[in-house]
Structures are given as structure tokens and as C-alpha cells.
Design a protein around this motif. Structure first.
Motif, PDB file in Angstrom:
ATOM      1  N   MET A   1      57.188  20.462  15.885  1.00 30.53           N
ATOM      2  CA  MET A   1      56.048  20.307  15.020  1.00 30.53           C
ATOM      3  C   MET A   1      54.995  19.465  15.736  1.00 30.53           C
ATOM      4  SD  MET A   1      57.265  19.696  11.100  1.00 30.53           S
ATOM      5  CE  MET A   1      55.661  19.707  10.383  1.00 30.53           C
ATOM      6  N   TYR A   2      53.769  19.729  15.350  1.00 31.56           N
ATOM      7  CA  TYR A   2      52.636  18.993  15.911  1.00 31.56           C
ATOM      8  C   TYR A   2      51.780  18.446  14.777  1.00 31.56           C
ATOM      9  CZ  TYR A   2      53.355  20.586  20.689  1.00 31.56           C
ATOM     10  OH  TYR A   2      53.857  20.795  21.942  1.00 31.56           O
ATOM     11  N   ALA A   3      50.961  17.461  15.109  1.00 33.09           N
ATOM     12  CA  ALA A   3      50.011  16.918  14.148  1.00 33.09           C
ATOM     13  C   ALA A   3      48.666  16.755  14.845  1.00 33.09           C
ATOM     14  CB  ALA A   3      50.487  15.574  13.604  1.00 33.09           C
ATOM     15  N   ASN A   4      47.610  16.751  14.026  1.00 31.54           N
ATOM     16  CA  ASN A   4      46.253  16.596  14.526  1.00 31.54           C
ATOM     17  C   ASN A   4      45.455  15.867  13.440  1.00 31.54           C
ATOM     18  OD1 ASN A   4      43.647  16.902  15.563  1.00 31.54           O
ATOM     19  ND2 ASN A   4      44.054  18.968  16.301  1.00 31.54           N
ATOM     20  N   LYS A   5      44.658  14.901  13.858  1.00 30.20           N
ATOM     21  CA  LYS A   5      43.817  14.181  12.899  1.00 30.20           C
ATOM     22  C   LYS A   5      42.507  14.946  12.758  1.00 30.20           C
ATOM     23  CE  LYS A   5      42.613   9.515  11.644  1.00 30.20           C
ATOM     24  NZ  LYS A   5      42.709   8.113  12.045  1.00 30.20           N
ATOM     25  N   ILE A   6      42.282  15.508  11.578  1.00 32.91           N
ATOM     26  CA  ILE A   6      41.113  16.333  11.305  1.00 32.91           C
ATOM     27  C   ILE A   6      40.341  15.706  10.156  1.00 32.91           C
ATOM     28  CG2 ILE A   6      40.325  18.636  10.623  1.00 32.91           C
ATOM     29  CD1 ILE A   6      43.018  19.679  11.779  1.00 32.91           C
ATOM     30  N   ASN A   7      39.070  15.387  10.400  1.00 27.72           N
ATOM     31  CA  ASN A   7      38.224  14.753   9.389  1.00 27.72           C
ATOM     32  C   ASN A   7      38.876  13.513   8.787  1.00 27.72           C
ATOM     33  OD1 ASN A   7      36.217  16.744   9.710  1.00 27.72           O
ATOM     34  ND2 ASN A   7      37.249  18.079   8.255  1.00 27.72           N
TER      35      ASN A   7
ATOM     36  N   THR B   1      49.721  18.294   9.593  1.00 23.12           N
ATOM     37  CA  THR B   1      50.870  18.746  10.366  1.00 23.12           C
ATOM     38  C   THR B   1      50.842  20.260  10.524  1.00 23.12           C
ATOM     39  OG1 THR B   1      52.287  18.882   8.408  1.00 23.12           O
ATOM     40  CG2 THR B   1      52.303  16.796   9.637  1.00 23.12           C
ATOM     41  N   PHE B   2      51.388  20.710  11.636  1.00 22.75           N
ATOM     42  CA  PHE B   2      51.442  22.133  11.961  1.00 22.75           C
ATOM     43  C   PHE B   2      52.862  22.475  12.390  1.00 22.75           C
ATOM     44  CE2 PHE B   2      47.112  20.872  12.584  1.00 22.75           C
ATOM     45  CZ  PHE B   2      46.346  21.974  12.244  1.00 22.75           C
ATOM     46  N   LYS B   3      53.464  23.430  11.699  1.00 18.78           N
ATOM     47  CA  LYS B   3      54.779  23.906  12.120  1.00 18.78           C
ATOM     48  C   LYS B   3      54.642  24.650  13.444  1.00 18.78           C
ATOM     49  CE  LYS B   3      58.893  26.119  10.369  1.00 18.78           C
ATOM     50  NZ  LYS B   3      59.543  26.716   9.213  1.00 18.78           N
ATOM     51  N   TYR B   4      53.541  25.378  13.573  1.00 13.90           N
ATOM     52  CA  TYR B   4      53.232  26.108  14.802  1.00 13.90           C
ATOM     53  C   TYR B   4      51.792  25.818  15.201  1.00 13.90           C
ATOM     54  CZ  TYR B   4      57.254  28.789  13.202  1.00 13.90           C
ATOM     55  OH  TYR B   4      58.492  29.151  12.756  1.00 13.90           O
ATOM     56  N   ILE B   5      51.539  25.771  16.501  1.00 12.76           N
ATOM     57  CA  ILE B   5      50.167  25.634  16.995  1.00 12.76           C
ATOM     58  C   ILE B   5      49.451  26.955  16.693  1.00 12.76           C
ATOM     59  CG2 ILE B   5      48.756  25.383  19.083  1.00 12.76           C
ATOM     60  CD1 ILE B   5      50.151  22.836  18.471  1.00 12.76           C
ATOM     61  N   PRO B   6      48.242  26.905  16.130  1.00 18.55           N
ATOM     62  CA  PRO B   6      47.536  28.160  15.824  1.00 18.55           C
ATOM     63  C   PRO B   6      47.108  28.890  17.100  1.00 18.55           C
ATOM     64  CG  PRO B   6      46.148  26.260  15.335  1.00 18.55           C
ATOM     65  CD  PRO B   6      47.481  25.731  15.723  1.00 18.55           C
ATOM     66  N   ASN B   7      47.008  30.203  17.021  1.00 21.04           N
ATOM     67  CA  ASN B   7      46.529  30.993  18.161  1.00 21.04           C
ATOM     68  C   ASN B   7      45.023  30.872  18.312  1.00 21.04           C
ATOM     69  OD1 ASN B   7      48.807  32.116  19.448  1.00 21.04           O
ATOM     70  ND2 ASN B   7      49.084  33.483  17.712  1.00 21.04           N
ATOM     71  N   TYR B   8      44.312  30.756  17.201  1.00 13.42           N
ATOM     72  CA  TYR B   8      42.851  30.585  17.220  1.00 13.42           C
ATOM     73  C   TYR B   8      42.559  29.136  16.878  1.00 13.42           C
ATOM     74  CZ  TYR B   8      38.041  30.545  15.597  1.00 13.42           C
ATOM     75  OH  TYR B   8      36.715  30.233  15.418  1.00 13.42           O
ATOM     76  N   TRP B   9      41.652  28.514  17.628  1.00 14.10           N
ATOM     77  CA  TRP B   9      41.291  27.133  17.328  1.00 14.10           C
ATOM     78  C   TRP B   9      39.831  26.903  17.670  1.00 14.10           C
ATOM     79  CZ3 TRP B   9      43.026  23.538  14.386  1.00 14.10           C
ATOM     80  CH2 TRP B   9      42.554  22.245  14.501  1.00 14.10           C
ATOM     81  N   GLU B  10      39.123  26.286  16.735  1.00 13.00           N
ATOM     82  CA  GLU B  10      37.733  25.904  16.965  1.00 13.00           C
ATOM     83  C   GLU B  10      37.649  24.393  16.870  1.00 13.00           C
ATOM     84  OE1 GLU B  10      33.291  26.655  15.151  1.00 13.00           O
ATOM     85  OE2 GLU B  10      34.888  28.046  14.639  1.00 13.00           O
TER      86      GLU B  10
ATOM     87  N   GLN C   1      49.850  21.628  27.850  1.00 14.49           N
ATOM     88  CA  GLN C   1      49.905  20.422  27.018  1.00 14.49           C
ATOM     89  C   GLN C   1      48.615  19.608  27.089  1.00 14.49           C
ATOM     90  OE1 GLN C   1      52.432  19.765  24.925  1.00 14.49           O
ATOM     91  NE2 GLN C   1      51.410  17.943  24.168  1.00 14.49           N
ATOM     92  N   HIS C   2      47.992  19.502  28.253  1.00 13.01           N
ATOM     93  CA  HIS C   2      46.787  18.681  28.355  1.00 13.01           C
ATOM     94  C   HIS C   2      45.625  19.273  27.549  1.00 13.01           C
ATOM     95  CE1 HIS C   2      45.696  21.514  31.612  1.00 13.01           C
ATOM     96  NE2 HIS C   2      44.448  21.133  31.383  1.00 13.01           N
ATOM     97  N   ILE C   3      45.560  20.597  27.403  1.00 13.63           N
ATOM     98  CA  ILE C   3      44.531  21.239  26.567  1.00 13.63           C
ATOM     99  C   ILE C   3      44.819  20.936  25.098  1.00 13.63           C
ATOM    100  CG2 ILE C   3      43.554  23.447  25.804  1.00 13.63           C
ATOM    101  CD1 ILE C   3      42.665  22.697  28.616  1.00 13.63           C
ATOM    102  N   LEU C   4      46.085  21.056  24.693  1.00 17.44           N
ATOM    103  CA  LEU C   4      46.452  20.748  23.302  1.00 17.44           C
ATOM    104  C   LEU C   4      46.084  19.305  22.969  1.00 17.44           C
ATOM    105  CD1 LEU C   4      49.957  22.476  23.111  1.00 17.44           C
ATOM    106  CD2 LEU C   4      47.764  23.359  22.270  1.00 17.44           C
ATOM    107  N   GLU C   5      46.348  18.389  23.899  1.00 14.45           N
ATOM    108  CA  GLU C   5      46.024  16.981  23.667  1.00 14.45           C
ATOM    109  C   GLU C   5      44.517  16.753  23.624  1.00 14.45           C
ATOM    110  OE1 GLU C   5      48.214  14.703  26.546  1.00 14.45           O
ATOM    111  OE2 GLU C   5      50.131  15.125  25.547  1.00 14.45           O
ATOM    112  N   GLU C   6      43.759  17.463  24.458  1.00 15.13           N
ATOM    113  CA  GLU C   6      42.296  17.350  24.413  1.00 15.13           C
ATOM    114  C   GLU C   6      41.756  17.753  23.047  1.00 15.13           C
ATOM    115  OE1 GLU C   6      40.544  19.640  27.568  1.00 15.13           O
ATOM    116  OE2 GLU C   6      41.431  18.374  29.129  1.00 15.13           O
ATOM    117  N   GLU C   7      42.453  18.677  22.390  1.00 17.18           N
ATOM    118  CA  GLU C   7      42.046  19.143  21.062  1.00 17.18           C
ATOM    119  C   GLU C   7      42.708  18.341  19.945  1.00 17.18           C
ATOM    120  OE1 GLU C   7      39.661  21.241  20.371  1.00 17.18           O
ATOM    121  OE2 GLU C   7      39.258  21.716  22.468  1.00 17.18           O
TER     122      GLU C   7
END
Length: 75
Positions: A1-7, A12-21, A35-41
Motif C-alpha cells: 500500500m502507498y499513501a500520498n498527501k493531497i490537499n 491511501t492507495f491499495k494500488y498506484i493509479p495508472n493515470y496520474w496528474e 520509485q524516485h518518480i513515485l516519490e517525486e509525485e
């Protein structure tokens, strides 16, 4: 699982999305990014703690050393 701070809220994300803006726009295969691209996002893995559900429960997530951790709360 992954997490991202949005707004300001950790999502939390069970799966990383294929499309991301995000910082950049990824139309396909974002989930296969290095991994470094995922972390940049802002995507970081969640460390799943081993808890005793009889005496402990999961609290909020926090980011430390490029990983998300749950606060473990005693019941």
C-alpha cells in the motif's frame, strides 16, 4: 500500500493509479514508474505494523524517512 498527501490530507492507495496528474501528467503506466518518480509525485509506501488487535489499534499516518507509518494506540 502507498499513501500520498493531497490537499493537506493523507490518502491511501491499495494500488498506484495508472493515470496520474500531479507535478507531471502521466497518461498511462504511472504505476510502473521507478520509485524516485513515485516519490517525486508524493507516493511513499506504508509500513504495516504488527499489532495486537485486543490491546492496540491503528491511529493516524505520518511520514518519516520516505515511508508512512501508523501511530499505534493502546486501547
Amino acid at each position: 500500500m502507498y499513501a500520498n498527501k493531497i490537499n493537506g490530507e493523507i490518502k491511501t492507495f491499495k494500488y498506484i493509479p495508472n493515470y496520474w496528474e500531479g507535478t507531471n501528467i502521466y497518461f498511462k503506466n504511472f504505476a510502473s514508474s521507478p520509485q524516485h518518480i513515485l516519490e517525486e509525485e508524493g507516493f511513499y509506501p506504508i509500513v504495516d505494523p504488527q499489532i495486537d488487535p485486543e490491546t492496540e489499534e491503528l491511529g493516524e499516518l505520518y511520514l518519516e524517512d520516505n515511508k508512512y507509518y501508523y501511530i499505534v494506540i493502546q486501547k
